[in-house]
Motif scaffolding. Structure first.
Motif, PDB file in Angstrom:
ATOM      1  N   ALA A   1       0.830  -1.202   0.000  1.00 44.09           N
ATOM      2  CA  ALA A   1       0.000   0.000   0.000  1.00 44.09           C
ATOM      3  C   ALA A   1       0.862   1.249   0.000  1.00 44.09           C
ATOM      4  N   HIS A   2       1.934   1.226   0.779  1.00 45.51           N
ATOM      5  CA  HIS A   2       2.831   2.395   0.797  1.00 45.51           C
ATOM      6  C   HIS A   2       3.456   2.624  -0.567  1.00 45.51           C
ATOM      7  N   ARG A   3       3.930   1.528  -1.180  1.00 49.15           N
ATOM      8  CA  ARG A   3       4.543   1.657  -2.508  1.00 49.15           C
ATOM      9  C   ARG A   3       3.537   2.183  -3.527  1.00 49.15           C
ATOM     10  N   ALA A   4       2.300   1.681  -3.439  1.00 42.99           N
ATOM     11  CA  ALA A   4       1.286   2.073  -4.425  1.00 42.99           C
ATOM     12  C   ALA A   4       0.987   3.568  -4.330  1.00 42.99           C
ATOM     13  N   TYR A   5       0.752   4.078  -3.131  1.00 41.48           N
ATOM     14  CA  TYR A   5       0.438   5.509  -2.991  1.00 41.48           C
ATOM     15  C   TYR A   5       1.652   6.375  -3.304  1.00 41.48           C
ATOM     16  N   GLU A   6       2.820   5.919  -2.905  1.00 38.94           N
ATOM     17  CA  GLU A   6       4.032   6.702  -3.183  1.00 38.94           C
ATOM     18  C   GLU A   6       4.309   6.742  -4.685  1.00 38.94           C
ATOM     19  N   ALA A   7       4.095   5.612  -5.365  1.00 43.32           N
ATOM     20  CA  ALA A   7       4.334   5.564  -6.811  1.00 43.32           C
ATOM     21  C   ALA A   7       3.393   6.484  -7.578  1.00 43.32           C
ATOM     22  N   LEU A   8       2.232   6.733  -6.999  1.00 41.05           N
ATOM     23  CA  LEU A   8       1.267   7.628  -7.637  1.00 41.05           C
ATOM     24  C   LEU A   8       1.464   9.079  -7.227  1.00 41.05           C
ATOM     25  N   GLY A   9       2.572   9.362  -6.568  1.00 40.96           N
ATOM     26  CA  GLY A   9       2.930  10.743  -6.242  1.00 40.96           C
ATOM     27  C   GLY A   9       2.350  11.269  -4.954  1.00 40.96           C
ATOM     28  N   ALA A  10       1.725  10.401  -4.155  1.00 38.34           N
ATOM     29  CA  ALA A  10       1.101  10.878  -2.916  1.00 38.34           C
ATOM     30  C   ALA A  10       2.158  11.164  -1.858  1.00 38.34           C
ATOM     31  N   ASP A  11       1.892  12.197  -1.062  1.00 41.26           N
ATOM     32  CA  ASP A  11       2.738  12.526   0.084  1.00 41.26           C
ATOM     33  C   ASP A  11       2.244  11.699   1.259  1.00 41.26           C
ATOM     34  N   VAL A  12       2.852  10.530   1.461  1.00 41.56           N
ATOM     35  CA  VAL A  12       2.407   9.616   2.517  1.00 41.56           C
ATOM     36  C   VAL A  12       2.959  10.099   3.849  1.00 41.56           C
ATOM     37  N   LEU A  13       2.052  10.472   4.733  1.00 41.36           N
ATOM     38  CA  LEU A  13       2.428  11.035   6.028  1.00 41.36           C
ATOM     39  C   LEU A  13       2.774   9.942   7.026  1.00 41.36           C
ATOM     40  N   ALA A  14       1.955   8.905   7.052  1.00 39.49           N
ATOM     41  CA  ALA A  14       2.140   7.766   7.954  1.00 39.49           C
ATOM     42  C   ALA A  14       1.236   6.650   7.459  1.00 39.49           C
ATOM     43  N   MET A  15       1.506   5.441   7.922  1.00 36.63           N
ATOM     44  CA  MET A  15       0.660   4.294   7.615  1.00 36.63           C
ATOM     45  C   MET A  15      -0.018   3.830   8.904  1.00 36.63           C
ATOM     46  N   VAL A  16      -1.226   3.290   8.767  1.00 36.96           N
ATOM     47  CA  VAL A  16      -1.916   2.684   9.896  1.00 36.96           C
ATOM     48  C   VAL A  16      -2.379   1.296   9.486  1.00 36.96           C
ATOM     49  N   VAL A  17      -2.041   0.313  10.296  1.00 36.69           N
ATOM     50  CA  VAL A  17      -2.561  -1.039  10.116  1.00 36.69           C
ATOM     51  C   VAL A  17      -3.550  -1.269  11.254  1.00 36.69           C
ATOM     52  N   ASN A  18      -4.768  -1.623  10.905  1.00 38.03           N
ATOM     53  CA  ASN A  18      -5.846  -1.691  11.890  1.00 38.03           C
ATOM     54  C   ASN A  18      -6.410  -3.104  11.963  1.00 38.03           C
ATOM     55  N   ARG A  19      -6.980  -3.413  13.106  1.00 42.52           N
ATOM     56  CA  ARG A  19      -7.701  -4.667  13.329  1.00 42.52           C
ATOM     57  C   ARG A  19      -6.817  -5.910  13.233  1.00 42.52           C
ATOM     58  N   VAL A  20      -5.584  -5.827  13.709  1.00 43.30           N
ATOM     59  CA  VAL A  20      -4.732  -7.015  13.715  1.00 43.30           C
ATOM     60  C   VAL A  20      -4.994  -7.804  14.993  1.00 43.30           C
ATOM     61  N   ALA A  21      -4.608  -9.069  14.991  1.00 44.96           N
ATOM     62  CA  ALA A  21      -4.755  -9.898  16.197  1.00 44.96           C
ATOM     63  C   ALA A  21      -3.926  -9.273  17.318  1.00 44.96           C
ATOM     64  N   PRO A  22      -4.517  -9.058  18.498  1.00 45.19           N
ATOM     65  CA  PRO A  22      -3.789  -8.377  19.579  1.00 45.19           C
ATOM     66  C   PRO A  22      -2.452  -9.005  19.913  1.00 45.19           C
ATOM     67  N   GLU A  23      -2.379 -10.340  19.862  1.00 40.07           N
ATOM     68  CA  GLU A  23      -1.132 -11.009  20.239  1.00 40.07           C
ATOM     69  C   GLU A  23      -0.022 -10.807  19.195  1.00 40.07           C
ATOM     70  N   GLU A  24      -0.375 -10.355  17.977  1.00 44.50           N
ATOM     71  CA  GLU A  24       0.625 -10.154  16.936  1.00 44.50           C
ATOM     72  C   GLU A  24       0.945  -8.674  16.705  1.00 44.50           C
ATOM     73  N   ARG A  25       0.272  -7.785  17.422  1.00 45.18           N
ATOM     74  CA  ARG A  25       0.433  -6.357  17.179  1.00 45.18           C
ATOM     75  C   ARG A  25       1.881  -5.897  17.333  1.00 45.18           C
ATOM     76  N   ALA A  26       2.519  -6.275  18.431  1.00 51.00           N
ATOM     77  CA  ALA A  26       3.874  -5.793  18.708  1.00 51.00           C
ATOM     78  C   ALA A  26       4.861  -6.266  17.640  1.00 51.00           C
ATOM     79  N   VAL A  27       4.752  -7.532  17.227  1.00 52.39           N
ATOM     80  CA  VAL A  27       5.673  -8.070  16.224  1.00 52.39           C
ATOM     81  C   VAL A  27       5.475  -7.370  14.882  1.00 52.39           C
ATOM     82  N   ILE A  28       4.215  -7.184  14.490  1.00 54.41           N
ATOM     83  CA  ILE A  28       3.930  -6.514  13.217  1.00 54.41           C
ATOM     84  C   ILE A  28       4.465  -5.087  13.251  1.00 54.41           C
ATOM     85  N   ALA A  29       4.251  -4.387  14.355  1.00 51.36           N
ATOM     86  CA  ALA A  29       4.716  -3.000  14.467  1.00 51.36           C
ATOM     87  C   ALA A  29       6.229  -2.919  14.371  1.00 51.36           C
TER      88      ALA A  29
END
Length: 711
Positions: A154-182
């Motif tokens: 998703a970051h590559r797609a928006y950046e490739a289209l010229g968007a100024d990506v400020l930050a990314m948010v990943v939502n609704r992940v399994a709570p036990e995997e949140r820290a590892v994913i982050a």
């Protein structure tokens, strides 16, 4: 140029309303004029905008919020091409941008939009709007590796289209995997990536939403009961003992309407708090007898009992397809969403990246936002002696959902739990103590007897005194088991603060205990003192009130410029009352030459520049005063109430000052929001004061902090 933030996604089901709400919260902390623009909209009400409008008191015309509906957009794109579609949406966006300091743009929802390459459309619109982009990726039901890959793509797609990506948010992940994913995403993305765990309470439909979706009839239940989240569904068909063992906290019981035993049993379990349920859904269009309904209403007042016409199977199919929605009728879900966002997003970092210039003035909402943020930054524990009071429980619900501070509630524990269950409030993260049965009582009695031995207080007498919730709460603060206390919603001021005078006592640098109100006007915050404690202070006491009030103002971000109020300005008047104010002013000048102070001065000369230019043209305080000290309680109390009512000001307080540890009093007419604000203030007062020997941090208008600012 107007700053714009574009929140978008890559597919449906990402729960990005949490992010949109969280970003709106951040923006409204910085500026008071935030606009909203949704380029494309479905037919029907826009739930999120209605929530934003209600919560943030937006005055924006709803017609200006939307570019066009999806059908119109699809037809226009097919007939005249994407360039024409984008051009029209850009024109409508700029109509909003011209009116606001910041615009929050809500991207398309990827749900039956009939737009080819929808991601590219969002990127194109963001570029044309000059907006920075926050893409949101949904992670529910996905493996950690697939979530990480999708976020990078998703970051590559928006950046490739010229968007100024400020930050990314990943939502609704399994709570036990949140820290590892982050951790892994932070190492692989060039922008911050915030990872939010799945929160069942946000996906859970409310009882009201279930009733509407199933065309149900409300047999019993009040508004607070209908607002409960249905966290689970338990289908009743077994015999009562087995049925009761299957109940779970917050569940919605689904049972045929002729099973009176299950209806009564579930409500009895709820009444006992083992466990509290969301409500009952009765199928087959069967209504219990009036006798059963009367018993039900007495067992669990306010708990919803809903009748639906269908049998259990189609009812179950409908229920499992329902998902909770953020909207104006679910304010508690909004608090949960904001708490989730603020726990897992580095809000200071995101604000800095947003680079939104802070408004030159402070609105009531901005002041209230900053109180919660400041309290959350260094968590403290606040004890609430009136744990069974409904307003206190609602305030506790907000404070816990927003993760503002830790709470201890005092009172009959079972009564508190039952009341909370009836209101649908989850107190699992709060400490509950009954002073009359607590193991702390004997130790507190010995400590109180020691402190009051000079008054002839024995341990036996103290044992009875400390069972009082206000004395018990004050002793918790004194003994370091809590950092501050808030009471007074049902107790008198004397009952609230007398224990503090006896046990906590004044600081060494304070002559007396006094109070201030934060008066939040439309465009600034003023500090009024003393409007609640000292009836007729002498010159020395008035000087102490001024010094203490200036310190309180600075602690909460109001740059202190002190006006010592009187009925005359400068040397124009004489008499005992004016002389007292004049003497107090000189005492402050001698003891604290660093403080800017003017007095005697009339109210209009203190706050109105045009009057000040005539009466005290050389003064650096006149016309710009922020701390207004009244000569006596009669004047102060009446003035704050007059300003509150006639100017529509939000009065936050009284905030007590001069005690060694913070204890604050509530008005017996306090609203839930008043209690929330007072608890936040108390938590902030309990935080360590900034070290004056340490250099001040570099000024950054994007980062909220507890430093003085011009208001």
């Amino acid at each position: 140029m107007t700053r714009s933030v574009y929140v978008t996604g890559i597919d449906r089901g990402d729960g990005r309303q949490v992010v949109e709400l969280g970003v709106m919260e951040l923006l409204t902390r910085q500026v008071d004029r935030v606009g909203v623009f949704r380029p494309l909209v479905h037919d029907g009400p826009d739930r999120l905008f209605e929530l934003l409008r209600a919560r943030y008191r937006l005055t924006q015309d709803p017609a200006s919020v939307y570019g066009m509906d999806y059908h119109e957009a699809s037809a226009l794109q097919a007939e005249k091409g994407t360039d024409e579609l984008v051009s029209r949406l850009v024109d409508r966006f700029h109509q909003v941008a011209r009116e606001y300091e910041v615009v929050l743009v809500l991207g398309t929802d990827f749900a039956a939009t009939q737009l080819p390459d929808e991601l590219a459309v969002n990127a194109r619109l963001a570029n044309e709007f000059g907006a920075s982009v926050i893409p949101v990726v949904g992670g529910r039901g996905q493996t950690a590796e697939s979530v990480r890959a999708e976020a990078r793509n998703a970051h590559r797609a928006y950046e490739a289209l010229g968007a100024d990506v400020l930050a990314m948010v990943v939502n609704r992940v399994a709570p036990e995997e949140r820290a590892v994913i982050a951790e892994r995403l932070s190492a692989r993305l060039p922008v911050p990536c915030y990872v939010l765990p799945d929160e069942p309470a946000l996906a859970a439909p409310t009882v009201s939403q279930i009733t509407q979706a199933l065309g149900g009839t409300v047999l019993l239940g009040d508004d607070s009961g209908l607002a409960r989240d249905a966290l689970d569904f338990v289908f009743g068909g077994a015999m009562l003992p087995n049925f009761l063992s299957a109940l779970t906290p917050g569940c919605m019981v689904v049972t045929p309407g002729d099973r009176a035993d299950l209806v009564v049993g579930a409500l009895a379990a709820h009444s006992a708090g083992t466990p509290p349920i969301a409500g009952l859904l009765l199928t087959l269009n069967e209504r219990p007898s009036d006798e059963i309904l009367t018993l039900a209403s007495r067992l669990a007042p306010g708990t919803p009992v809903i009748s639906v016409p269908t049998n259990s199977w189609p009812t179950a199919a409908e229920l499992f397809g329902l998902e909770g929605k953020l909207n104006a009728s679910t304010p508690r879900k909004a608090e949960t969403a904001l708490g989730l966002f603020e726990r897992h997003v580095d809000t200071a970092e995101l604000l800095a990246r947003l680079a939104v210039a802070r408004s030159g003035h402070v609105t009531p909402m901005m002041f209230e936002h900053e109180l919660l943020e400041q309290a959350r930054a260094d968590r403290r524990r606040v004890v609430l002696p009136e744990g069974g009071e409904e307003r206190v429980l609602w305030a506790a619900d907000v404070l816990l959902r927003r993760d503002v501070c830790d709470l201890t509630l005092l009172g009959d524990v079972e009564a508190i739990r039952k009341k909370a269950a009836d209101l649908g409030i989850d107190l699992k993260n709060a400490q509950l103590i009954d002073p009359s049965t607590s193991e702390l009582r004997q130790g507190f009695a010995e400590r109180y007897a020691q402190l009051r031995a000079h008054k002839g207080v024995t341990v036996e007498l103290a044992h009875d005194v400390v069972a009082d919730v206000n004395y018990f709460g004050t002793l918790m603060v004194e003994e370091g088991l809590a950092d501050g206390m808030v009471s007074g919603s049902v107790h008198s001021t004397a009952a609230t603060i007398r224990p503090a005078f006896e046990i906590i006592k004044t600081r060494k640098d304070a002559a007396i205990v006094s109070s201030v109100f934060f008066m939040c006007l439309a465009d600034k915050v003023l500090v009024y003192g003393d409007c609640a404690v000292n009836p007729d202070p002498n010159a020395e006491q008035l000087a102490d009130i001024a010094v203490q009030s200036a310190a309180t103002a600075a602690r909460f971000g109001v740059e202190p410029r002190i006006a010592m109020l009187s009925y005359s300005t400068g040397t124009s008047g004489s008499g005992a009352d004016v002389d007292k104010v004049r003497e107090a002013t000189e005492l402050v000048r001698r003891s604290r030459p660093d403080l800017r102070i003017e007095g005697p001065i009339q109210y209009d000369a203190a706050v109105e520049p045009s009057v000040a230019a005539t009466k005290l043209p050389e003064s650096e305080v006149a016309g710009r005063a922020t701390v207004l000290i009244f000569p006596d309680l009669n004047t102060g109390n009446n003035t704050y109430k007059a300003v509150q009512r006639s100017a529509g000001a939000v009065a936050v307080g009284p905030v007590l000052q001069g005690l060694r540890k913070p204890v604050n009093d509530l008005s017996r007419g306090a609203l839930v929001s008043d209690i929330v604000n007072t608890v936040a203030i108390t938590a902030i007062q309990a935080q360590p004061k900034p070290d004056p020997e340490q250099p001040a941090p570099a000024a950054d208008p994007a980062v909220p902090a507890a430093r003085p600012r011009s208001v």
